[in-house]
Design an enzyme around this catalytic site. Structure first.
Site, mmCIF file in Angstrom:
data_model
loop_
_atom_site.group_PDB
_atom_site.id
_atom_site.type_symbol
_atom_site.label_atom_id
_atom_site.label_comp_id
_atom_site.label_asym_id
_atom_site.label_seq_id
_atom_site.Cartn_x
_atom_site.Cartn_y
_atom_site.Cartn_z
ATOM 1 N N SER A 128 22.409 75.947 -9.943
ATOM 2 C CA SER A 128 23.588 75.107 -10.138
ATOM 3 C C SER A 128 23.529 74.561 -11.546
ATOM 4 O O SER A 128 22.459 74.518 -12.172
ATOM 5 C CB SER A 128 23.577 73.950 -9.134
ATOM 6 O OG SER A 128 24.493 72.938 -9.495
ATOM 7 N N TYR A 141 19.121 66.890 -5.181
ATOM 8 C CA TYR A 141 19.833 68.123 -5.523
ATOM 9 C C TYR A 141 19.441 68.617 -6.916
ATOM 10 O O TYR A 141 19.150 69.803 -7.120
ATOM 11 C CB TYR A 141 21.334 67.883 -5.442
ATOM 12 C CG TYR A 141 22.152 69.149 -5.450
ATOM 13 C CD1 TYR A 141 22.237 69.942 -4.316
ATOM 14 C CD2 TYR A 141 22.844 69.545 -6.594
ATOM 15 C CE1 TYR A 141 22.986 71.103 -4.316
ATOM 16 C CE2 TYR A 141 23.598 70.704 -6.593
ATOM 17 C CZ TYR A 141 23.669 71.476 -5.456
ATOM 18 O OH TYR A 141 24.407 72.632 -5.467
#
Length: 280
Positions: A128, A141
Site C-alpha cells: 500500500s 496498517y
C-alpha cells in the site's frame, strides 16, 4: 502464457487482477478464504486461507500437479485496519499482522523452493502507499505494509541469482469492498477510512491496469496512481513539508477527539483524518 496464482481473488483488487490476467490469456488460479467463489471465465478457483500453512502447501501441490509449476505468485489478500495507538487493541494488531504480513511471508516461503528449482518466476506482493508514507492514526496498517515493502526488497535481491523477480504494489485508496473488513476498537478511525475508500475516484480495475503495466515493465516498486506517487515523492524530496502535513493531521485529530469528549449528547465528531494512502 504464464501460470498465475492470485490470493484474495474473490473481490476488490484481487478480482480485478484475475480478470486482467485472464484477458491477457494467462492460466489463472484465483484463491480466497471462501469454499466457493465465482471466477472470470477461464480462471479456476481454490480455497486458500493465507493464515494456513496447510492451505499453502496444498496450493503448491495443486500447481505442481496441474500446471507443472507456477510463473507468477500474487500475494494480494489482506484486510483494512487502523486506529490510534492507545485505542486499537492488541488483538487487532495480531490479526492484521497474521493476515497482511505473515500471509505474504507464508506465500513467499511456500512457493520459493519451486521457483528456485525452476530458476524462474515472479512474486508480486500487494502492499500500500501506507507502506511508503505513514500517516498518524494508522500504526498497525502502516507497520504491516512497510513490512511487506521490506520483505519484497529483501527477496528481490535474495532470489535474483535464481532468476526470480519481485515487485511490490503500493496504491492509495480506491473503491473496493475492503472497508467491510474493518474491525477493532477505534470505530471513528474505521469510519474515516471507509469514507476515503468509498469516495475515491479510482476503481479496482484502474489499479489493476497499473499493476499489470508495472509487471510487464519489470518494475520493483509499482505505484499505480498519482496520489500515491505524489505522497511518496513529497516524503523523499520535501521531507519538511511532508512532516508538517502529517503533524497537522494529527493535531486536527487531537482537537476533534477532545471536542468529542466534552459533547454531552448527539453524534460524536470523527476523531481521525488521514491522507489518501489506502489499500487494495
Amino acid at each position: 502464457m504464464s501460470r498465475v496464482l492470485v490470493t484474495g481473488g474473490a473481490s476488490g483488487l484481487g478480482a480485478a487482477l484475475v480478470a486482467r490476467f485472464v484477458a491477457d490469456s494467462h492460466q489463472v488460479l484465483s484463491t480466497d478464504i471462501a469454499a466457493e467463489s465465482p471466477a472470470p471465465g477461464g480462471a479456476q478457483y481454490r480455497q486458500l486461507d493465507v493464515r494456513s500453512a496447510d492451505d499453502w502447501a496444498a496450493a503448491v501441490a495443486w500447481c505442481e500437479e496441474n500446471w507443472g509449476g507456477l510463473d507468477i505468485l500474487v500475494n494480494n489478500a489482506g484486510i483494512a485496519t487502523g486506529g490510534r495507538i492507545d485505542v486499537e487493541s492488541l488483538d487487532e494488531w495480531a490479526r492484521v499482522v497474521d493476515i497482511n504480513l505473515m500471509g505474504v511471508v507464508r506465500g513467499c516461503r511456500a512457493f520459493t523452493p519451486q521457483l528456485k528449482k525452476q530458476r524462474s518466476g515472479y512474486i508480486v506482493n500487494t502492499a500500500s502507499a501506507a507502506g511508503l508514507v505513514h500517516p498518524p492514526m494508522m500504526s498497525s496498517y502502516n507497520t504491516v505494509k512497510a513490512g511487506v515493502v521490506a520483505l519484497s526488497e529483501t527477496l528481490s535481491h535474495e532470489l535474483h541469482p535464481y532468476g526470480v523477480a519481485v515487485s511490490v504494489v503500493c496504491p492509495s485508496f480506491f473503491r473496493t469492498n475492503l472497508a467491510d473488513s474493518i474491525q477493532g476498537d477505534d470505530t471513528e478511525m474505521g469510519a474515516t477510512a471507509r469514507k476515503l475508500i468509498e469516495k475515491s475516484p479510482r476503481t479496482a480495475d484502474d489499479i489493476a491496469a497499473g499493476v499489470l503495466a508495472g509487471i510487464k515493465k519489470g518494475q520493483f516498486l509499482i505505484i499505480p496512481d498519482r496520489p500515491a506517487l505524489l505522497a511518496w515523492r513529497t516524503k523523499r524530496f520535501a521531507r519538511p513539508l511532508y512532516d508538517r502535513q502529517m503533524r497537522k493531521i494529527a493535531a486536527r485529530a487531537r482537537d476533534r477527539a477532545e471536542a468529542a469528549e466534552v459533547q454531552p449528547t448527539g453524534d460524536r465528531v470523527p476523531a481521525a483524518e488521514v491522507q489518501p494512502t489506502g489499500d487494495r
